[in-house]
Design a protein around this motif. Structure first.
Motif, PDB file in Angstrom:
ATOM      1  N   TYR A 263     -36.790  -3.441  68.812  1.00  0.00           N
ATOM      2  CA  TYR A 263     -35.646  -4.236  69.210  1.00  0.00           C
ATOM      3  C   TYR A 263     -34.699  -3.404  70.075  1.00  0.00           C
ATOM      4  CZ  TYR A 263     -36.974  -7.990  66.041  1.00  0.00           C
ATOM      5  OH  TYR A 263     -37.643  -9.025  65.420  1.00  0.00           O
ATOM      6  N   HIS A 264     -33.878  -4.114  70.832  1.00  0.00           N
ATOM      7  CA  HIS A 264     -32.926  -3.480  71.734  1.00  0.00           C
ATOM      8  C   HIS A 264     -31.893  -2.667  70.956  1.00  0.00           C
ATOM      9  CE1 HIS A 264     -29.710  -3.172  74.780  1.00  0.00           C
ATOM     10  NE2 HIS A 264     -30.638  -3.421  75.688  1.00  0.00           N
ATOM     11  N   TYR A 265     -31.360  -1.673  71.619  1.00  0.00           N
ATOM     12  CA  TYR A 265     -30.306  -0.802  71.059  1.00  0.00           C
ATOM     13  C   TYR A 265     -29.204  -1.608  70.376  1.00  0.00           C
ATOM     14  CZ  TYR A 265     -25.976   1.986  71.436  1.00  0.00           C
ATOM     15  OH  TYR A 265     -24.785   2.608  71.203  1.00  0.00           O
ATOM     16  N   TYR A 266     -28.778  -2.720  70.982  1.00  0.00           N
ATOM     17  CA  TYR A 266     -27.654  -3.484  70.439  1.00  0.00           C
ATOM     18  C   TYR A 266     -27.979  -4.162  69.113  1.00  0.00           C
ATOM     19  CZ  TYR A 266     -25.126  -3.063  74.885  1.00  0.00           C
ATOM     20  OH  TYR A 266     -24.460  -2.584  75.978  1.00  0.00           O
ATOM     21  N   HIS A 267     -29.279  -4.366  68.815  1.00  0.00           N
ATOM     22  CA  HIS A 267     -29.657  -5.086  67.600  1.00  0.00           C
ATOM     23  C   HIS A 267     -30.121  -4.178  66.459  1.00  0.00           C
ATOM     24  CE1 HIS A 267     -29.395  -9.201  69.137  1.00  0.00           C
ATOM     25  NE2 HIS A 267     -29.924  -8.760  70.265  1.00  0.00           N
ATOM     26  N   LEU A 268     -30.241  -2.900  66.719  1.00  0.00           N
ATOM     27  CA  LEU A 268     -30.853  -2.024  65.720  1.00  0.00           C
ATOM     28  C   LEU A 268     -30.078  -1.980  64.408  1.00  0.00           C
ATOM     29  CD1 LEU A 268     -32.125   0.976  67.849  1.00  0.00           C
ATOM     30  CD2 LEU A 268     -33.438  -0.884  66.836  1.00  0.00           C
ATOM     31  N   ARG A 269     -28.745  -1.972  64.485  1.00  0.00           N
ATOM     32  CA  ARG A 269     -27.959  -1.879  63.244  1.00  0.00           C
ATOM     33  C   ARG A 269     -28.095  -3.134  62.397  1.00  0.00           C
ATOM     34  NH1 ARG A 269     -24.736   0.858  67.011  1.00  0.00           N
ATOM     35  NH2 ARG A 269     -24.243   3.007  66.420  1.00  0.00           N
ATOM     36  N   SER A 270     -28.040  -4.308  63.028  1.00  0.00           N
ATOM     37  CA  SER A 270     -28.097  -5.556  62.271  1.00  0.00           C
ATOM     38  C   SER A 270     -29.471  -5.804  61.673  1.00  0.00           C
ATOM     39  CB  SER A 270     -27.704  -6.735  63.170  1.00  0.00           C
ATOM     40  OG  SER A 270     -28.618  -6.872  64.239  1.00  0.00           O
ATOM     41  N   LEU A 271     -30.522  -5.186  62.234  1.00  0.00           N
ATOM     42  CA  LEU A 271     -31.882  -5.426  61.756  1.00  0.00           C
ATOM     43  C   LEU A 271     -32.436  -4.258  60.946  1.00  0.00           C
ATOM     44  CD1 LEU A 271     -33.298  -6.970  65.026  1.00  0.00           C
ATOM     45  CD2 LEU A 271     -33.003  -8.180  62.880  1.00  0.00           C
ATOM     46  N   LYS A 272     -31.612  -3.267  60.704  1.00  0.00           N
ATOM     47  CA  LYS A 272     -32.085  -2.012  60.106  1.00  0.00           C
ATOM     48  C   LYS A 272     -32.850  -2.228  58.805  1.00  0.00           C
ATOM     49  CE  LYS A 272     -30.499   2.606  58.813  1.00  0.00           C
ATOM     50  NZ  LYS A 272     -29.341   3.508  58.704  1.00  0.00           N
ATOM     51  N   ASP A 273     -32.378  -3.125  57.942  1.00  0.00           N
ATOM     52  CA  ASP A 273     -33.005  -3.318  56.635  1.00  0.00           C
ATOM     53  C   ASP A 273     -34.079  -4.401  56.648  1.00  0.00           C
ATOM     54  OD1 ASP A 273     -31.284  -1.405  55.551  1.00  0.00           O
ATOM     55  OD2 ASP A 273     -29.716  -2.896  55.212  1.00  0.00           O
ATOM     56  N   ARG A 274     -34.447  -4.883  57.833  1.00  0.00           N
ATOM     57  CA  ARG A 274     -35.403  -5.988  57.905  1.00  0.00           C
ATOM     58  C   ARG A 274     -36.649  -5.601  58.680  1.00  0.00           C
ATOM     59  NH1 ARG A 274     -31.401 -10.704  59.943  1.00  0.00           N
ATOM     60  NH2 ARG A 274     -33.185 -12.040  59.497  1.00  0.00           N
ATOM     61  N   LEU A 275     -36.851  -4.325  58.908  1.00  0.00           N
ATOM     62  CA  LEU A 275     -37.952  -3.888  59.740  1.00  0.00           C
ATOM     63  C   LEU A 275     -39.115  -3.349  58.903  1.00  0.00           C
ATOM     64  CD1 LEU A 275     -35.964  -2.138  62.612  1.00  0.00           C
ATOM     65  CD2 LEU A 275     -36.573  -4.529  62.351  1.00  0.00           C
ATOM     66  N   ALA A 276     -39.632  -4.171  58.022  1.00  0.00           N
ATOM     67  CA  ALA A 276     -40.763  -3.755  57.203  1.00  0.00           C
ATOM     68  C   ALA A 276     -42.030  -3.712  58.059  1.00  0.00           C
ATOM     69  CB  ALA A 276     -40.946  -4.746  56.048  1.00  0.00           C
ATOM     70  N   SER A 277     -43.010  -2.903  57.661  1.00  0.00           N
ATOM     71  CA  SER A 277     -44.274  -2.823  58.379  1.00  0.00           C
ATOM     72  C   SER A 277     -45.314  -3.711  57.722  1.00  0.00           C
ATOM     73  CB  SER A 277     -44.779  -1.383  58.412  1.00  0.00           C
ATOM     74  OG  SER A 277     -43.991  -0.609  59.279  1.00  0.00           O
ATOM     75  N   TYR A 278     -46.192  -4.269  58.518  1.00  0.00           N
ATOM     76  CA  TYR A 278     -47.310  -5.079  58.064  1.00  0.00           C
ATOM     77  C   TYR A 278     -48.592  -4.366  58.466  1.00  0.00           C
ATOM     78  CZ  TYR A 278     -43.918  -8.785  57.205  1.00  0.00           C
ATOM     79  OH  TYR A 278     -42.856  -9.521  56.714  1.00  0.00           O
ATOM     80  N   SER A 279     -49.734  -4.920  58.098  1.00  0.00           N
ATOM     81  CA  SER A 279     -50.989  -4.235  58.400  1.00  0.00           C
ATOM     82  C   SER A 279     -51.197  -4.071  59.897  1.00  0.00           C
ATOM     83  CB  SER A 279     -52.163  -5.002  57.780  1.00  0.00           C
ATOM     84  OG  SER A 279     -52.281  -6.297  58.356  1.00  0.00           O
ATOM     85  N   ASN A 280     -50.794  -5.070  60.681  1.00  0.00           N
ATOM     86  CA  ASN A 280     -51.034  -5.031  62.121  1.00  0.00           C
ATOM     87  C   ASN A 280     -49.762  -5.156  62.957  1.00  0.00           C
ATOM     88  OD1 ASN A 280     -53.704  -5.753  60.863  1.00  0.00           O
ATOM     89  ND2 ASN A 280     -54.320  -5.604  63.004  1.00  0.00           N
ATOM     90  N   ILE A 281     -48.603  -5.026  62.304  1.00  0.00           N
ATOM     91  CA  ILE A 281     -47.324  -5.042  63.016  1.00  0.00           C
ATOM     92  C   ILE A 281     -46.519  -3.834  62.553  1.00  0.00           C
ATOM     93  CG2 ILE A 281     -45.168  -6.279  63.430  1.00  0.00           C
ATOM     94  CD1 ILE A 281     -46.690  -8.867  62.788  1.00  0.00           C
ATOM     95  N   ILE A 282     -46.056  -3.050  63.496  1.00  0.00           N
ATOM     96  CA  ILE A 282     -45.256  -1.870  63.175  1.00  0.00           C
ATOM     97  C   ILE A 282     -43.908  -1.991  63.887  1.00  0.00           C
ATOM     98  CG2 ILE A 282     -45.068   0.639  63.328  1.00  0.00           C
ATOM     99  CD1 ILE A 282     -48.132   0.746  63.462  1.00  0.00           C
ATOM    100  N   PHE A 283     -42.842  -2.079  63.103  1.00  0.00           N
ATOM    101  CA  PHE A 283     -41.495  -2.089  63.676  1.00  0.00           C
ATOM    102  C   PHE A 283     -41.058  -0.643  63.909  1.00  0.00           C
ATOM    103  CE2 PHE A 283     -41.662  -6.217  61.641  1.00  0.00           C
ATOM    104  CZ  PHE A 283     -41.017  -7.030  62.559  1.00  0.00           C
ATOM    105  N   LEU A 284     -40.651  -0.366  65.113  1.00  0.00           N
ATOM    106  CA  LEU A 284     -40.233   0.977  65.472  1.00  0.00           C
ATOM    107  C   LEU A 284     -38.723   1.107  65.369  1.00  0.00           C
ATOM    108  CD1 LEU A 284     -42.405   1.563  68.673  1.00  0.00           C
ATOM    109  CD2 LEU A 284     -42.913   2.291  66.327  1.00  0.00           C
TER     110      LEU A 284
END
Length: 404
Positions: A263-284
């Protein structure tokens, strides 16, 4: 609370104005340049790549990175380069003496209170698809109007609006930046962007998730999804993806694809606790990539974006690009207008939902050259150079300007 914050801001501005006036009296060191990015919060973007180039190729210039961020401070120190806290005594003194200030976002990338006689060089952060600066009638122009009024009382803000030179990637981009920043085209130089040199050099950047990605490349195709921000992070964009994420993950698994999501720099703080990883999706996160997405881009097989100008840069890889303008009508109405007809400058498949997007991912893997003629055409329009020497051209232009 609002009154307190406004009082603190007013005190800072008054003190800043005093420092600004003092900086007039400090002699400049012609061989001292300061660098910064993303309001002093990150070690990334065009400023980073030009800074590292300067340290490698031109040690006669003392290049100093300025930051407010602990992580960025450590990243620069670990590379053995000079770094100072932006508003520390040392940082302030260094800024006062610097002849050149290198930016990639705005003047508060560096110490904006010490720039009375500093030559400001704006590298910017990409060729714009979305309207920016004075061209943005929805949001930014209102901010700039306020700044123009306030600058009558606060000289450091006035100076911050007076960029001396801007770098562009092509003549098409040069014309846009001239209007957006109200800078003469003669002061906008076509050099290419330093960060794009990463596509033409050995990828030696050692970020935390790199080894994992290299292992995954042996078994999977890897793509990256880079949506742009909505109203500088004030709009929740998670629902565009997270509502269907289980189904998306399952379908990616079937076609043997790993999808990175940043996600963009501006959204990183609001999404910080919602970026779980899945088997084929990796949130950076920024920590996964040491605050910089560009070393990741050469490693992926395709790019997905909506309105981010990152795809203009990614065209230099000649790999597939898929576009996901799910909310196009609302976006151009409420967030940003575009400089171009979207369909004319986006050389790739257009998806209106995640079902279509998965289909186009599968197709891009099977037929990577399907949109190659369109990509070549748009690449030539938006990237005049395709050689990895952008940093050298930026240096040449800055030296020519400072010695004129």
């Amino acid at each position: 609370m609002k009154v307190f914050r406004r009082t603190i801001t007013l005190i800072k501005w008054l003190l800043g104005s005093i420092i600004y006036l003092i900086s007039y009296l400090v002699p400049k060191d012609k061989n001292l340049w300061v660098f910064g990015a993303w309001f002093g919060d990150k070690y990334s973007d065009n400023s980073k790549y030009f800074f590292e180039y300067m340290n490698r190729a031109h040690p006669e210039i003392k290049a100093v990175w300025l930051t407010n961020n602990d992580k960025a401070l450590r990243l620069v120190k670990n590379k053995g380069f000079e770094v100072l806290r932006t508003y520390s005594l040392k940082g302030t003194w260094c800024s006062m003496r610097a002849t050149v200030g290198i930016l990639s976002t705005w003047v508060n990338d560096i110490n904006r209170y010490t720039i009375s006689k500093t030559r400001l060089i704006q590298l910017w952060h990409g060729s714009p698809l979305k309207k920016i600066g004075y061209d943005d009638k929805i949001s930014i122009e209102k901010e700039l109007l306020i700044k123009r009024v306030v600058t009558r009382l606060l000289p450091f803000l006035k100076k911050g609006l007076e960029i001396n030179m801007i770098m562009a990637a092509s003549s098409k981009v040069q014309g846009i930046l001239s209007g957006a920043f109200r800078v003469s085209e003669s002061n906008i130089k076509i050099t290419g962007y330093p960060r794009n040199d990463v596509f033409f050099m050995e990828n030696t950047e050692n970020f935390p998730i790199k080894q994992k990605l290299l292992k995954l490349k042996n078994c999977f195709k890897i793509g990256i999804y880079l949506p742009t921000h909505r109203q500088k992070g004030n709009i929740d964009i998670a629902s565009m993806f997270l509502d269907t994420i289980d189904d998306v993950n399952s379908r990616l698994k079937k076609i043997n694809v790993i999808l990175l999501v940043k996600y963009h720099y501006y959204h990183l703080r609001s999404l910080k606790d919602r970026l779980a990883s899945y088997s084929n999706i990796i949130f950076l996160s920024d920590d996964d990539i040491n605050q910089d997405i560009y070393p990741v881009l050469p490693l992926v097989d395709f790019l997905i974006t909506d309105y981010s100008s990152v795809y203009f840069d990614y065209l230099l890889t000649n790999k597939p690009i898929i576009f996901a303008p799910f909310d196009m009508r609302q976006y151009v109405k409420d967030d940003r207008e575009l400089y171009f007809d979207y369909d004319e400058v986006t050389p790739g498949a257009k998806a209106t939902n995640w079902d279509e997007l998965i289909y186009f991912i599968d197709r891009a893997i099977k037929y990577p050259d399907e949109y190659k003629p369109q990509r070549d055409k748009i690449r030539r329009i938006f990237n005049q150079y395709d050689d990895g020497n952008s940093s050298q051209r930026v240096f040449d232009e800055v030296i020519k300007y400072t010695h004129s």
